[in-house]
Design a protein around this motif. Structure first.
Motif, PDB file in Angstrom:
ATOM      1  N   LEU A  47      38.725  20.155  72.496  1.00 25.61           N
ATOM      2  CA  LEU A  47      38.222  20.799  71.279  1.00 25.61           C
ATOM      3  C   LEU A  47      36.893  20.153  70.879  1.00 25.61           C
ATOM      4  CD1 LEU A  47      39.359  23.034  69.321  1.00 25.61           C
ATOM      5  CD2 LEU A  47      39.898  21.151  67.779  1.00 25.61           C
ATOM      6  N   ASP A  48      35.854  20.471  71.634  1.00 25.61           N
ATOM      7  CA  ASP A  48      34.537  19.926  71.313  1.00 25.61           C
ATOM      8  C   ASP A  48      33.843  20.811  70.270  1.00 25.61           C
ATOM      9  OD1 ASP A  48      33.645  22.151  72.700  1.00 25.61           O
ATOM     10  OD2 ASP A  48      32.778  21.030  74.365  1.00 25.61           O
ATOM     11  N   LYS A  49      32.614  20.472  69.925  1.00 29.28           N
ATOM     12  CA  LYS A  49      31.904  21.178  68.860  1.00 29.28           C
ATOM     13  C   LYS A  49      31.698  22.654  69.182  1.00 29.28           C
ATOM     14  CE  LYS A  49      29.423  17.179  67.001  1.00 29.28           C
ATOM     15  NZ  LYS A  49      28.093  16.570  66.738  1.00 29.28           N
ATOM     16  N   LYS A  50      31.447  22.958  70.443  1.00 25.80           N
ATOM     17  CA  LYS A  50      31.206  24.343  70.822  1.00 25.80           C
ATOM     18  C   LYS A  50      32.483  25.177  70.688  1.00 25.80           C
ATOM     19  CE  LYS A  50      28.894  27.177  74.290  1.00 25.80           C
ATOM     20  NZ  LYS A  50      28.062  27.158  75.537  1.00 25.80           N
ATOM     21  N   VAL A  51      33.603  24.602  71.072  1.00 25.58           N
ATOM     22  CA  VAL A  51      34.871  25.320  70.956  1.00 25.58           C
ATOM     23  C   VAL A  51      35.228  25.514  69.483  1.00 25.58           C
ATOM     24  CG1 VAL A  51      37.335  25.281  71.467  1.00 25.58           C
ATOM     25  CG2 VAL A  51      35.699  24.500  73.187  1.00 25.58           C
ATOM     26  N   GLU A  77      46.213  14.375  70.026  1.00 22.12           N
ATOM     27  CA  GLU A  77      46.082  13.824  68.677  1.00 22.12           C
ATOM     28  C   GLU A  77      44.669  14.010  68.118  1.00 22.12           C
ATOM     29  OE1 GLU A  77      46.947   9.607  66.298  1.00 22.12           O
ATOM     30  OE2 GLU A  77      47.418   9.818  68.441  1.00 22.12           O
ATOM     31  N   GLY A  78      44.596  14.436  66.875  1.00 25.05           N
ATOM     32  CA  GLY A  78      43.319  14.550  66.181  1.00 25.05           C
ATOM     33  C   GLY A  78      42.660  15.907  66.259  1.00 25.05           C
ATOM     34  N   THR A  79      43.198  16.810  67.064  1.00 26.55           N
ATOM     35  CA  THR A  79      42.540  18.112  67.217  1.00 26.55           C
ATOM     36  C   THR A  79      42.586  18.919  65.918  1.00 26.55           C
ATOM     37  OG1 THR A  79      44.612  18.932  68.166  1.00 26.55           O
ATOM     38  CG2 THR A  79      42.869  18.327  69.703  1.00 26.55           C
ATOM     39  N   THR A  80      43.709  18.898  65.240  1.00 25.79           N
ATOM     40  CA  THR A  80      43.829  19.679  64.010  1.00 25.79           C
ATOM     41  C   THR A  80      42.878  19.155  62.944  1.00 25.79           C
ATOM     42  OG1 THR A  80      46.172  19.962  64.543  1.00 25.79           O
ATOM     43  CG2 THR A  80      45.462  20.648  62.360  1.00 25.79           C
ATOM     44  N   LYS A  81      42.776  17.851  62.828  1.00 31.19           N
ATOM     45  CA  LYS A  81      41.888  17.252  61.834  1.00 31.19           C
ATOM     46  C   LYS A  81      40.442  17.647  62.092  1.00 31.19           C
ATOM     47  CE  LYS A  81      40.573  12.880  59.679  1.00 31.19           C
ATOM     48  NZ  LYS A  81      40.773  11.402  59.664  1.00 31.19           N
ATOM     49  N   LYS A  82      40.026  17.704  63.339  1.00 31.29           N
ATOM     50  CA  LYS A  82      38.657  18.100  63.674  1.00 31.29           C
ATOM     51  C   LYS A  82      38.388  19.526  63.207  1.00 31.29           C
ATOM     52  CE  LYS A  82      37.187  17.109  67.850  1.00 31.29           C
ATOM     53  NZ  LYS A  82      37.205  16.895  69.324  1.00 31.29           N
ATOM     54  N   LEU A  94      36.814  25.036  49.457  1.00 26.61           N
ATOM     55  CA  LEU A  94      38.053  24.622  50.118  1.00 26.61           C
ATOM     56  C   LEU A  94      38.282  23.127  49.929  1.00 26.61           C
ATOM     57  CD1 LEU A  94      40.273  25.932  51.932  1.00 26.61           C
ATOM     58  CD2 LEU A  94      39.033  24.987  53.895  1.00 26.61           C
ATOM     59  N   ASP A  95      39.513  22.775  49.625  1.00 20.44           N
ATOM     60  CA  ASP A  95      39.878  21.379  49.405  1.00 20.44           C
ATOM     61  C   ASP A  95      40.869  20.935  50.479  1.00 20.44           C
ATOM     62  OD1 ASP A  95      41.784  19.199  48.036  1.00 20.44           O
ATOM     63  OD2 ASP A  95      39.830  19.160  47.034  1.00 20.44           O
ATOM     64  N   THR A  96      40.789  19.679  50.846  1.00 18.29           N
ATOM     65  CA  THR A  96      41.654  19.153  51.906  1.00 18.29           C
ATOM     66  C   THR A  96      43.136  19.281  51.567  1.00 18.29           C
ATOM     67  OG1 THR A  96      42.078  17.230  53.303  1.00 18.29           O
ATOM     68  CG2 THR A  96      41.597  16.800  50.979  1.00 18.29           C
ATOM     69  N   ALA A  97      43.454  19.386  50.270  1.00 23.80           N
ATOM     70  CA  ALA A  97      44.854  19.500  49.855  1.00 23.80           C
ATOM     71  C   ALA A  97      45.518  20.762  50.385  1.00 23.80           C
ATOM     72  CB  ALA A  97      44.952  19.468  48.328  1.00 23.80           C
ATOM     73  N   VAL A  98      44.713  21.767  50.730  1.00 21.32           N
ATOM     74  CA  VAL A  98      45.296  23.015  51.231  1.00 21.32           C
ATOM     75  C   VAL A  98      46.056  22.784  52.535  1.00 21.32           C
ATOM     76  CG1 VAL A  98      43.281  23.766  52.590  1.00 21.32           C
ATOM     77  CG2 VAL A  98      44.868  25.467  51.653  1.00 21.32           C
ATOM     78  N   PHE A  99      45.591  21.851  53.341  1.00 23.87           N
ATOM     79  CA  PHE A  99      46.249  21.589  54.623  1.00 23.87           C
ATOM     80  C   PHE A  99      47.577  20.844  54.417  1.00 23.87           C
ATOM     81  CE2 PHE A  99      41.603  21.626  55.527  1.00 23.87           C
ATOM     82  CZ  PHE A  99      41.587  22.880  56.117  1.00 23.87           C
ATOM     83  N   ASN A 100      47.608  20.001  53.400  1.00 24.19           N
ATOM     84  CA  ASN A 100      48.876  19.349  53.054  1.00 24.19           C
ATOM     85  C   ASN A 100      49.879  20.391  52.574  1.00 24.19           C
ATOM     86  OD1 ASN A 100      47.818  16.789  53.630  1.00 24.19           O
ATOM     87  ND2 ASN A 100      47.030  16.551  51.541  1.00 24.19           N
ATOM     88  N   LEU A 130      46.832  25.089  66.415  1.00 24.28           N
ATOM     89  CA  LEU A 130      46.412  23.721  66.717  1.00 24.28           C
ATOM     90  C   LEU A 130      47.433  22.718  66.194  1.00 24.28           C
ATOM     91  CD1 LEU A 130      42.599  23.955  65.910  1.00 24.28           C
ATOM     92  CD2 LEU A 130      43.562  23.244  68.103  1.00 24.28           C
ATOM     93  N   GLN A 131      47.879  22.911  64.954  1.00 23.12           N
ATOM     94  CA  GLN A 131      48.876  22.017  64.364  1.00 23.12           C
ATOM     95  C   GLN A 131      50.164  22.033  65.178  1.00 23.12           C
ATOM     96  OE1 GLN A 131      48.915  19.848  61.768  1.00 23.12           O
ATOM     97  NE2 GLN A 131      51.107  19.456  61.979  1.00 23.12           N
TER      98      GLN A 131
END
Length: 218
Positions: A47-51, A77-82, A94-100, A130-131
């Motif tokens: 999951l790089d920047k282009k993807v 690990e870490g793909t969803t966060k990216k 958009l706020d990060t709380a939405v993902f929680n 992704l998650q």
């Protein structure tokens, strides 16, 4: 169709647990799309920047988006966060709380918030897949996202496929027959108007899900 989705959601949402040999990890349908540059890139570079940029563009085919995520693979690990970081930059307000919130395990059909409405159905589809692929032992954390993305776009096969695979993963520990039934319902019996997966991609998925058909005879 909505009533069927709701009943299915309620029947699987409180069942937890899964293993490496499972619907999410044993359906490499990206192989049907290796002639597509973005899928090949995802397989080679993750999951790089282009993807990530490709996933965030509404004009791109949703079927190719999930094929690219499938190519990235499971347990990364870490793909969803990216992807979350890219959405926070792109979607104003958009706020990060939405993902929680999306990771909360719902006891009933979830209700969208002002924050989830800032995400497109493709955003939800990609985030959810992704998650699920990253944390495949806990598919219950993906059910709200899967529910939202599908009910918003029931005519899309790509969105339905993500919903179905996560539903199958949730069913893995308690009802193998349901895995087969879900595959038949969403990938064989339902007609879609948008974002259809290729015949080969569907075959790859069903080749695995159909293994559970014998459980329905018991």
């Amino acid at each position: 169709m909505f009533s069927k989705i709701l009943l299915l959601f309620l029947s699987i949402t409180l069942v937890f647990g899964s293993f490496a040999d499972s619907p999410l990890t044993s359906t490499p349908f990206y192989k049907a799309y290796l002639d597509k540059k973005i899928v090949k890139r995802a397989k080679e570079n993750g999951l790089d920047k282009k993807v990530i940029k490709y996933l965030g563009k509404s004009k791109h085919d949703a079927a190719l988006k999930i094929a690219a995520i499938n190519a990235v693979g499971w347990g990364k690990e870490g793909t969803t966060k990216k992807f979350e970081e890219s959405l926070l930059k792109k979607r104003k307000g958009l706020d990060t709380a939405v993902f929680n919130f999306l990771r909360e395990v719902p006891e009933k059909a979830p209700v969208e918030t002002e924050q989830t409405k800032l995400l497109t159905s493709d955003d939800l589809m990609c985030w959810t897949y992704l998650q699920a692929m990253e944390d495949y032992f806990h598919p219950e954390k993906c059910m709200s996202g899967a529910f939202f993305c599908f009910v918003r776009n029931e005519k899309s096969m790509a969105h339905a496929t993500v919903f179905a695979l996560i539903a199958c993963q949730n069913s893995f520990d308690y009802d193998w027959c349901k895995i087969y039934q879900l595959g038949q319902l969403y990938l064989v019996e339902t007609d879609y108007e948008e974002n259809k997966l290729s015949t080969e991609a569907v075959k790859i998925i069903l080749d695995y899900l159909n293994l559970y058909g014998d459980s329905c005879k018991e």
